[in-house]
Design a protein around this motif. Structure first.
Motif, PDB file in Angstrom:
ATOM      1  N   LEU A  20       0.831  -1.207   0.000  1.00 49.02           N
ATOM      2  CA  LEU A  20       0.000   0.000   0.000  1.00 49.02           C
ATOM      3  C   LEU A  20       0.869   1.263   0.000  1.00 49.02           C
ATOM      4  CD1 LEU A  20      -2.854  -1.086   2.406  1.00 49.02           C
ATOM      5  CD2 LEU A  20      -2.929  -0.932  -0.091  1.00 49.02           C
ATOM      6  N   ALA A  21       1.988   1.230   0.704  1.00 52.23           N
ATOM      7  CA  ALA A  21       2.914   2.367   0.686  1.00 52.23           C
ATOM      8  C   ALA A  21       3.493   2.554  -0.722  1.00 52.23           C
ATOM      9  CB  ALA A  21       4.024   2.153   1.702  1.00 52.23           C
ATOM     10  N   PHE A  22       3.812   1.455  -1.388  1.00 55.05           N
ATOM     11  CA  PHE A  22       4.302   1.508  -2.769  1.00 55.05           C
ATOM     12  C   PHE A  22       3.252   2.150  -3.677  1.00 55.05           C
ATOM     13  CE2 PHE A  22       4.219  -0.689  -6.929  1.00 55.05           C
ATOM     14  CZ  PHE A  22       5.429  -0.252  -7.449  1.00 55.05           C
ATOM     15  N   GLY A  29       3.005  10.323  -7.592  1.00 55.35           N
ATOM     16  CA  GLY A  29       3.889  10.664  -8.697  1.00 55.35           C
ATOM     17  C   GLY A  29       5.362  10.639  -8.330  1.00 55.35           C
ATOM     18  N   ARG A  30       5.686  10.021  -7.212  1.00 59.98           N
ATOM     19  CA  ARG A  30       7.080   9.978  -6.775  1.00 59.98           C
ATOM     20  C   ARG A  30       7.872   8.875  -7.462  1.00 59.98           C
ATOM     21  NH1 ARG A  30       5.718  10.969  -0.473  1.00 59.98           N
ATOM     22  NH2 ARG A  30       5.239  13.182  -0.683  1.00 59.98           N
ATOM     23  N   LEU A  31       7.168   7.952  -8.099  1.00 58.49           N
ATOM     24  CA  LEU A  31       7.835   6.869  -8.829  1.00 58.49           C
ATOM     25  C   LEU A  31       7.358   6.894 -10.273  1.00 58.49           C
ATOM     26  CD1 LEU A  31       7.483   3.921  -6.282  1.00 58.49           C
ATOM     27  CD2 LEU A  31       9.506   5.283  -6.739  1.00 58.49           C
ATOM     28  N   GLN A  36       9.048   2.331 -10.960  1.00 61.14           N
ATOM     29  CA  GLN A  36       8.080   1.308 -10.547  1.00 61.14           C
ATOM     30  C   GLN A  36       8.533  -0.069 -11.002  1.00 61.14           C
ATOM     31  OE1 GLN A  36       4.009   2.302 -11.590  1.00 61.14           O
ATOM     32  NE2 GLN A  36       4.459   4.474 -11.293  1.00 61.14           N
ATOM     33  N   ASP A  37       8.971  -0.165 -12.259  1.00 61.40           N
ATOM     34  CA  ASP A  37       9.459  -1.443 -12.781  1.00 61.40           C
ATOM     35  C   ASP A  37      10.692  -1.915 -12.008  1.00 61.40           C
ATOM     36  OD1 ASP A  37       7.449  -1.546 -14.677  1.00 61.40           O
ATOM     37  OD2 ASP A  37       8.721  -0.800 -16.308  1.00 61.40           O
ATOM     38  N   ALA A  38      11.587  -0.982 -11.707  1.00 66.83           N
ATOM     39  CA  ALA A  38      12.796  -1.337 -10.965  1.00 66.83           C
ATOM     40  C   ALA A  38      12.441  -1.829  -9.566  1.00 66.83           C
ATOM     41  CB  ALA A  38      13.730  -0.131 -10.876  1.00 66.83           C
ATOM     42  N   ALA A  39      11.500  -1.169  -8.917  1.00 72.03           N
ATOM     43  CA  ALA A  39      11.081  -1.583  -7.577  1.00 72.03           C
ATOM     44  C   ALA A  39      10.449  -2.971  -7.627  1.00 72.03           C
ATOM     45  CB  ALA A  39      10.101  -0.580  -6.991  1.00 72.03           C
ATOM     46  N   ARG A  40       9.605  -3.205  -8.609  1.00 68.86           N
ATOM     47  CA  ARG A  40       8.980  -4.530  -8.742  1.00 68.86           C
ATOM     48  C   ARG A  40      10.039  -5.608  -8.952  1.00 68.86           C
ATOM     49  NH1 ARG A  40       5.068  -1.499 -11.856  1.00 68.86           N
ATOM     50  NH2 ARG A  40       3.142  -1.384 -10.661  1.00 68.86           N
ATOM     51  N   PHE A  41      11.012  -5.340  -9.818  1.00 67.99           N
ATOM     52  CA  PHE A  41      12.075  -6.305 -10.082  1.00 67.99           C
ATOM     53  C   PHE A  41      12.878  -6.577  -8.817  1.00 67.99           C
ATOM     54  CE2 PHE A  41      16.475  -7.258 -11.178  1.00 67.99           C
ATOM     55  CZ  PHE A  41      16.290  -8.398 -11.937  1.00 67.99           C
ATOM     56  N   MET A  42      13.276  -5.503  -8.130  1.00 68.84           N
ATOM     57  CA  MET A  42      14.086  -5.644  -6.929  1.00 68.84           C
ATOM     58  C   MET A  42      13.353  -6.482  -5.876  1.00 68.84           C
ATOM     59  SD  MET A  42      15.483  -2.712  -4.358  1.00 68.84           S
ATOM     60  CE  MET A  42      13.836  -2.366  -3.789  1.00 68.84           C
TER      61      MET A  42
END
Length: 55
Positions: A20-22, A29-31, A36-42
């Motif tokens: 939910l924080a993500f 609009g901070r990501l 967003q893709d990088a965060a999902r991958f990580m």
């Protein structure tokens, strides 16, 4: 809707509150899409990385 959020969080390997924080960061609009893709991958590789480090 709560069940959907729980499933989506689990699919990303996150606890519900972290997911939910993500989503909130995305909404604000901070990501941008690349971040967003990088965060999902990580996050999706986090467990695998920890297992490799433990070996």
């Amino acid at each position: 809707m709560a069940e959907r959020f729980e499933r989506d969080a689990e699919a990303m390997g996150l606890e519900l509150l972290a997911y939910l924080a993500f989503l909130e960061q995305c909404r604000l609009g901070r990501l941008d899409p690349k971040a967003q893709d990088a965060a999902r991958f990580m996050v999706s590789k986090h467990g695998e990385s920890l297992r490799k480090l433990a070996e």
